[in-house]
Scaffold this motif. Sequence first.
Motif, PDB file in Angstrom:
ATOM      1  N   LEU A  26      -0.899  16.359   7.348  1.00  0.00           N
ATOM      2  CA  LEU A  26      -0.843  14.941   7.597  1.00  0.00           C
ATOM      3  C   LEU A  26      -2.477  14.291   7.640  1.00  0.00           C
ATOM      4  O   LEU A  26      -2.690  13.349   7.089  1.00  0.00           O
ATOM      5  N   GLU A  27      -3.082  15.061   8.460  1.00  0.00           N
ATOM      6  CA  GLU A  27      -4.555  14.445   8.651  1.00  0.00           C
ATOM      7  C   GLU A  27      -5.298  14.630   7.304  1.00  0.00           C
ATOM      8  O   GLU A  27      -6.057  13.511   7.170  1.00  0.00           O
ATOM      9  N   GLN A  28      -5.294  15.789   6.515  1.00  0.00           N
ATOM     10  CA  GLN A  28      -5.915  15.483   5.269  1.00  0.00           C
ATOM     11  C   GLN A  28      -5.146  14.671   4.260  1.00  0.00           C
ATOM     12  O   GLN A  28      -5.938  13.890   3.826  1.00  0.00           O
ATOM     13  N   ALA A  29      -3.953  14.650   4.394  1.00  0.00           N
ATOM     14  CA  ALA A  29      -3.355  13.673   3.408  1.00  0.00           C
ATOM     15  C   ALA A  29      -3.795  12.183   3.778  1.00  0.00           C
ATOM     16  O   ALA A  29      -3.864  11.310   2.888  1.00  0.00           O
ATOM     17  N   ARG A  36       7.233  21.021  12.021  1.00  0.00           N
ATOM     18  CA  ARG A  36       6.022  21.843  11.359  1.00  0.00           C
ATOM     19  C   ARG A  36       5.499  20.883  10.128  1.00  0.00           C
ATOM     20  O   ARG A  36       4.638  21.139   9.591  1.00  0.00           O
ATOM     21  N   GLY A  37       6.243  19.725   9.992  1.00  0.00           N
ATOM     22  CA  GLY A  37       5.387  18.856   8.776  1.00  0.00           C
ATOM     23  C   GLY A  37       6.262  18.946   7.511  1.00  0.00           C
ATOM     24  O   GLY A  37       7.736  19.085   7.546  1.00  0.00           O
ATOM     25  N   PHE A  38       5.697  18.629   6.581  1.00  0.00           N
ATOM     26  CA  PHE A  38       6.048  18.841   5.139  1.00  0.00           C
ATOM     27  C   PHE A  38       5.527  19.859   4.147  1.00  0.00           C
ATOM     28  O   PHE A  38       4.158  20.326   4.636  1.00  0.00           O
ATOM     29  N   SER A  93       2.025   7.113  10.399  1.00  0.00           N
ATOM     30  CA  SER A  93       3.211   6.879  10.349  1.00  0.00           C
ATOM     31  C   SER A  93       3.797   6.217   8.908  1.00  0.00           C
ATOM     32  O   SER A  93       4.885   6.701   8.696  1.00  0.00           O
ATOM     33  N   SER A  94       2.961   5.898   8.096  1.00  0.00           N
ATOM     34  CA  SER A  94       3.394   5.423   6.751  1.00  0.00           C
ATOM     35  C   SER A  94       3.589   6.517   6.063  1.00  0.00           C
ATOM     36  O   SER A  94       4.441   6.647   5.232  1.00  0.00           O
ATOM     37  N   LEU A  95       2.757   7.536   6.283  1.00  0.00           N
ATOM     38  CA  LEU A  95       2.710   8.656   5.216  1.00  0.00           C
ATOM     39  C   LEU A  95       3.898   9.573   5.572  1.00  0.00           C
ATOM     40  O   LEU A  95       4.367   9.954   4.571  1.00  0.00           O
ATOM     41  N   VAL A  99       0.972  -1.116  -0.090  1.00  0.00           N
ATOM     42  CA  VAL A  99      -0.047  -0.016   0.058  1.00  0.00           C
ATOM     43  C   VAL A  99       0.886   1.240   0.289  1.00  0.00           C
ATOM     44  O   VAL A  99       0.548   2.434  -0.613  1.00  0.00           O
ATOM     45  N   SER A 100       2.081   1.213   0.778  1.00  0.00           N
ATOM     46  CA  SER A 100       2.944   2.378   0.909  1.00  0.00           C
ATOM     47  C   SER A 100       3.520   2.678  -0.402  1.00  0.00           C
ATOM     48  O   SER A 100       3.667   3.737  -0.869  1.00  0.00           O
TER      49      SER A 100
END
Length: 224
Positions: free
Chosen positions: A37-40, A70-72, A49-51, A12-13
Amino acid sequence: MLKQIHDPAETVSDVVFRQIREDIISGVLPPGAKIKLEQAKERYSIGISSLREILSRLTTENLVLAEGQRGFEVSPASRRELLELADLRIVLETHAIGLAFAAGNLEWEGRIVAAHHRLAAAERKLLAGDTSRTVDWVRYDWEFHQAIVSACNSETLMATLSSVFDRFLRYHMLAESFRGKPVVDDHRLLFELSIQRDVAGATEVVKRHVHSGVEHVLKSGRIL
């Protein structure tokens, strides 16, 4: 940018990695966009974690920037990177051409003929004003260039060229326009020179082809 057939062994990843990568290259995820991350997670149906692992993998191709806590975000587009990618593509593609022309056989020639046939068909549609074929053209453009160098017998060279080609393509997608007859003429000439195994001639066409692509993107005014 080549849409791959799903390999039964893919995880899946792997599938989500390809989806996000294609969304960045096509401009669905534009330069500078924050990747929440939550939206993605919801969009791509995958765990946080996989994301994070996938986005970290994309940082190695400079398609995503990690911002610490701060994320990506999607890597910004710049004139400097465009020029650097153009130079790198020329070096890699012309080197691969030299190797492929020396080693290519009849099957290799057949791949080139088939790839150019598909590309030329899509380009005729685009020249006639059918912009719905743009997605086909993007795929067939890479398949054609890939076919020409496919006999270079170097998986590492092919993989590196593929990555650079896609990052260069991202700039063309941002320009949002087809280059028209000049690019069609370049492809036809490159096809003829490849069948003739004219390394010097094909090298000059690739250089002109890439440089004119850079000019086209810069003239669009979408890259600062």
